[in-house]
Design a protein around this motif. Structure first.
Motif, PDB file in Angstrom:
ATOM      1  N   GLY A 164      -7.312  -1.578  -9.724  1.00 54.26           N
ATOM      2  CA  GLY A 164      -7.320  -2.242  -8.430  1.00 54.26           C
ATOM      3  C   GLY A 164      -8.726  -2.509  -7.957  1.00 54.26           C
ATOM      4  O   GLY A 164      -9.669  -1.778  -8.285  1.00 54.26           O
TER       5      GLY A 164
ATOM      6  N   ASN B 138      -0.345   0.584  -3.016  1.00 56.33           N
ATOM      7  CA  ASN B 138      -1.627   0.424  -2.320  1.00 56.33           C
ATOM      8  C   ASN B 138      -1.429  -0.588  -1.211  1.00 56.33           C
ATOM      9  O   ASN B 138      -0.282  -0.952  -0.892  1.00 56.33           O
TER      10      ASN B 138
ATOM     11  N   ASP C 245      -7.840  -4.165  -2.587  1.00 55.80           N
ATOM     12  CA  ASP C 245      -6.469  -3.700  -2.775  1.00 55.80           C
ATOM     13  C   ASP C 245      -6.229  -2.361  -2.081  1.00 55.80           C
ATOM     14  O   ASP C 245      -5.077  -1.960  -1.878  1.00 55.80           O
TER      15      ASP C 245
ATOM     16  N   GLN D 211       5.912  -6.601  -1.774  1.00 57.99           N
ATOM     17  CA  GLN D 211       4.862  -6.684  -0.765  1.00 57.99           C
ATOM     18  C   GLN D 211       5.212  -5.838   0.447  1.00 57.99           C
ATOM     19  O   GLN D 211       6.399  -5.627   0.745  1.00 57.99           O
TER      20      GLN D 211
ATOM     21  N   THR E 183      -1.702  -3.666  -1.041  1.00 59.26           N
ATOM     22  CA  THR E 183      -1.071  -4.944  -1.393  1.00 59.26           C
ATOM     23  C   THR E 183       0.421  -4.817  -1.651  1.00 59.26           C
ATOM     24  O   THR E 183       1.101  -5.812  -1.868  1.00 59.26           O
TER      25      THR E 183
ATOM     26  N   ARG F 163      -8.235   4.106  -6.501  1.00 60.77           N
ATOM     27  CA  ARG F 163      -8.119   2.641  -6.506  1.00 60.77           C
ATOM     28  C   ARG F 163      -7.370   2.199  -7.752  1.00 60.77           C
ATOM     29  O   ARG F 163      -6.667   1.196  -7.736  1.00 60.77           O
TER      30      ARG F 163
END
Length: 901
Positions: free
Chosen positions: A187, A208, A191, A227, A210, A167
């Protein structure tokens, strides 16, 4: 006659050109579908698969690639180090055993000295490849999802760093006895996990749910964020994880699910920023990426490896992958396809598909998901590998042999031959040599009924190879299409054997007579045996003549007769050739006669030649005037007066044929009056009396007047001109040319009958006749228009003429007076005698006393010459002395005589 029968069968079996055009057209219609994109790679199993026993039993879970090695992670926690061909020396580089469960990720450092691996056993292991200095194991509290070495991992004082993504993005840096962990990014649960990370220079990229972020070391902050361009809830990252690919100039390619994003990092260190240059969707779930560096970074091509589920809508496929929880939970009838694509980015959301391959014969279950497939490559080596759970596949760039085979498979014959020609030296001793490919192409065209296309490519394929051309002729003969070779068969470089040319000639003889004639006329007779072609042509003409008569049959027979005539000429059988050309009334007979000097063979057929082309026949006669007498020609064409006229015109233009002048006058009078008068003026050999009688009988006015004048009868000529022309200007011009005063007087008498012209005649004749004579000829009791003005003009001209004569007379008298005065002045001038003056005869000084001569005994002339009286009496004869006594200077007279001589 067996050969004749063969050709007759050939003619009956097909209709040559029309048949070929039909098949070419139908084939093209069937072949309108475009072939698939040409593959860029071929896919092979590693050669070491047969010797490495573990490859038959192991389940592969991860792979990484270095210039020297391949690292393969397995489900049993082992890592195998192999070379690029799949061979491994486990004595030198033993099998690595870093984990107790499946190796999820494996990475080489830049030197290939260490391998970084991770698994769900919560360990990150650095293993050495022939080196154990930096080997270590890091135990963590989480299960890592991604790992990556620092670019300078092996360098001293670098910290020997690597990163791990779960993460959080964690940086591990080696201290004295252990690694220190520091978070670069933290994160949250929402996320998601960091399933992909990479490190290039001082830029760290990680992804990740996001999106993708780029972290810059040094300033220690995130400089850009991108993104995701797909629905991460629909396609879970755990099933289709993101892939990172760093290209030159800090260009990052992100392959995630079915999307590709290309991010360009620009600017200097400390002030960098990211720009998205391309973002587009592809028709598969990406499992691996690399690139093909040809053409530079601006025109780079991406090499994508991925999965596609065939038989389902793409959205349904994505949903299916996102809902899978276990391998056995995915029950579907769809077929999983492993494929590769080469794409070239164009605009922001556009790309061009360069090639697309489906990798067949790969054992994939319908439960296979994108994360189970891996793809890596070394672009500058052109080496790419694809890993499935059970196989390692090497993607090898297409070589010339592969490209040629593919092109031949899809009937791309021109492209195949160009490639074979380009790599001729490399393929010279293979089954795909330029010669073999060329023959395959010709065979392919002939088998597909595209003989015309095959023939058009023969010059390129056969080139200057005698062997290939002769093979092509034999192959076209088997296909009964030899007529198509007529336009392409070489006659110089190279020169084929006579049989090859004979095959084409005979095929045209029976199928395309016009083409046969063209070949006979254009090909050198040295290329083939003319006797064989003559025999076959005669036989063919006999066969045609036996068929029912029609316009088409007659035309064919005429064409073949013309060709036969040329063949006879090659054989020097001139009489046979001339006989055919004469019967066909072929204009070429004249060229043949001129070229081979055959006039003696046709001089008795002048009439027939005249019928073919009178102009050309006349020129032929004139060019061979020494061989035939004009009388003979005139006799032969005696019943064709127009031909006689044309012949005499040509003959007399060369100042010949004077004996036929009267005949020419007669023919011109009968058939070409316009040329009669020019002939009468130019020619002097005709009988004037006969010509006059003929013209008078025919009523030819101009000619009759001319003959009157030529015979000296000017009065009649003038009278006739006045009576016929009604135009006094022509008559006046005629009289001026004759310059005869009697003719003017005669004209005055004739014109009295035409008072309207009398005034003009008075004016014109005023300079030629005495006004009294003109006045005497004035008609009485006749109204003459403008007579007063004419008489005024007459008297004025006469007065001017008399005045001019008087002026001339006075001018002459004045000139005589002036000249006389000058003469007298000169005669009366004194002559100077100097002391140094010399005698013009003895050259002694006239005052000298040496010779006893006295000064008074001198003779001095006005011209300046001086003589001693003694010299003139002693040195000259009586006639000379007499001249001196008469006052004539002997010196001057001698000069005149000498000059005259």
């Amino acid at each position: 006659m067996e050969e004749n029968g063969d050709h007759e069968n050939e003619h009956s079996e097909h209709s040559d050109v029309d048949f070929d055009e039909f098949h070419d057209e139908t084939f093209n219609n069937e072949d309108d579908e475009e072939p698939p994109l040409e593959p860029r790679f071929k896919y092979e199993r590693l050669k070491g698969e047969d010797t490495m026993t573990f490859m038959k039993t192991a389940t592969f879970t991860s792979i990484d690639l270095h210039d020297k090695f391949i690292a393969i992670g397995t489900a049993s926690g082992l890592i195998y180090i192999l070379d690029h061909h799949g061979y491994g020396n486990f004595d030198s580089v033993p099998i690595l055993r870093p984990h107790r469960c499946a190796v999820s990720k494996v990475k080489f450092d830049e030197t290939g000295s260490y391998v970084l691996s991770c698994a769900n056993d919560s360990k990150i292991v650095v293993s050495g490849v022939g080196n154990d200095k930096l080997c270590c194991t890091v135990n963590i509290q989480v299960m890592p999802k991604s790992i990556y070495f620092a670019p300078d991992f092996i360098r001293q004082q670098s910290g020997h760093c690597f990163i791990m993504g779960e993460r959080n993005l964690v940086l591990y840096e080696k201290r004295l006895f252990q690694y220190k962990a520091s978070n670069l990014y933290t994160g949250s649960e929402r996320d998601g996990f960091i399933h992909g990370c990479s490190w290039n220079d001082n830029l760290i990229a990680f992804t990740n749910d996001t999106g993708t972020r780029v972290y810059e070391r040094g300033i220690e902050k995130i400089i850009t964020s991108v993104q995701p361009s797909h629905d991460v809830d629909r396609v879970r990252s755990s099933r289709s994880p993101p892939k990172h690919l760093w290209m030159p100039e800090n260009t990052l390619v992100i392959g995630w699910a079915e999307t590709v994003t290309i991010l360009k990092i620009k600017g200097e260190e400390g002030s960098r920023r990211g720009e998205v240059h391309h973002i587009f969707h592809v028709s598969m779930f990406i499992s691996g990426m690399s690139y093909i560096p040809d053409g530079g970074n601006e025109n780079v091509e991406l090499f994508l490896i991925g999965l596609q589920l065939e038989g389902e809508d793409f959205d349904d496929t994505a949903s299916m992958i996102s809902t899978v929880t276990t391998l056995t939970a995915m029950e579907s009838s769809v077929c999983t396809i492993l494929k590769t694509s080469v794409i070239k980015p164009l605009g922001l959301k556009e790309y061009e598909l360069q090639s697309e391959d489906v990798i067949e014969n790969v054992r994939l279950s319908k439960h296979t998901l994108p994360y189970m497939i891996h793809g890596v490559g070394i672009p500058y080596l052109g080496t790419y590998f694809i890993l499935t759970t059970k196989q390692i596949i090497m993607a090898v760039p297409y070589g010339p042999e592969d490209g040629i085979r593919w092109r031949l498979k899809y009937n791309l014959y021109d492209e195949a031959f160009e490639m074979a020609k380009h790599h001729a030296e490399l393929l010279a001793k293979t089954e795909l040599s330029q010669q073999c490919v060329g023959r395959t192409i010709i065979e392919g065209y002939l088998d597909s009924k595209r003989a015309r296309a095959a023939a058009s490519r023969l010059p390129l394929i056969c080139g200057e190879s005698k062997e290939e051309w002769e093979w092509a002729v034999d192959r076209f003969e088997e296909a009964k299409m030899c007529t198509l070779l007529a336009e392409v068969l070489p006659t110089n470089i190279p020169t084929l054997n006579a049989t090859s040319y004979e095959k084409v000639l005979l095929a045209c003889l029976f199928n395309n007579p016009p083409q046969f004639r063209k070949l006979v006329q254009s090909w050198s007779p040295d290329l083939y045996k003319t006797s064989i072609i003559i025999d076959q042509t005669q036989w063919r003409i006999q066969q045609i003549s036996k068929t029912s008569e029609s316009t088409e049959i007659e035309e064919t027979e005429r064409i073949l007769m013309d060709a036969l005539a040329h063949l006879y000429l090659y054989e020097r059988k001139y009489e046979n050739a001339l006989k055919i050309l004469m019967s066909c009334e072929d204009f070429q007979i004249f060229n043949v006669i001129d070229k081979h000097q055959l006039f003696d063979l046709v001089k008795h057929q002048i009439t027939d030649l005249m019928k073919i082309n009178s102009e050309r026949a006349l020129r032929l006669l004139l060019d061979n005037a020494d061989s035939v007498e004009p009388s003979f020609v005139m006799e032969k064409i005696g019943r064709q007066p127009k031909l006689q006229l044309a012949y005499l015109t040509k003959l007399m233009s060369r100042n010949e044929g004077a004996e036929f002048a009267d005949k020419a006058v007669q023919l011109y009078a009968e058939y070409d009056q316009k040329k009669l008068l020019p002939f009468l003026r130019k020619n002097a050999n005709y009988n004037v009396k006969k010509a006059f009688t003929l013209c008078q009988r025919k009523g030819y006015i101009d000619e009759t007047i001319f003959l009157h004048a030529k015979s000296g009868n000017h009065f009649e000529a003038v009278k006739m001109m006045v009576q016929e022309y009604k135009n006094i200007e022509k008559v006046i011009a005629y009289c001026k040319d004759q310059n005869d005063s009697d003719l003017w007087v005669h004209l005055l008498g004739v014109v009295t009958e035409f008072p309207a012209h009398f005034s003009q005649l008075i004016i014109e004749a005023s300079n030629c006749l005495d006004p009294l004579v003109i006045m005497a000829k004035l008609p009485e009791n006749v109204d003459i228009p403008n007579l007063s003005d004419a008489l005024d003009k007459l008297l004025m001209d006469d007065s001017n003429y008399v005045e001019l004569q008087q002026c001339c007379y006075e001018s002459t008298l004045n000139d005589v007076s002036v000249l006389t005065k000058d003469l007298l002045k000169t005669a009366n001038a004194s002559v100077d005698v100097f002391v140094t003056s010399r005698c013009s005869l003895c050259s002694q000084i006239v005052n000298s006393l040496e010779i006893g001569k006295k000064i008074s005994e001198l003779k001095v002339f006005k011209c300046g010459h001086i003589f001693h009286s003694a010299c003139s009496s002693e040195n000259f004869k009586l006639d000379r002395r007499q001249s001196i006594e008469e006052g004539i200077c002997i010196a001057c007279s001698d000069k005149v005589d000498t000059t005259n001589v």
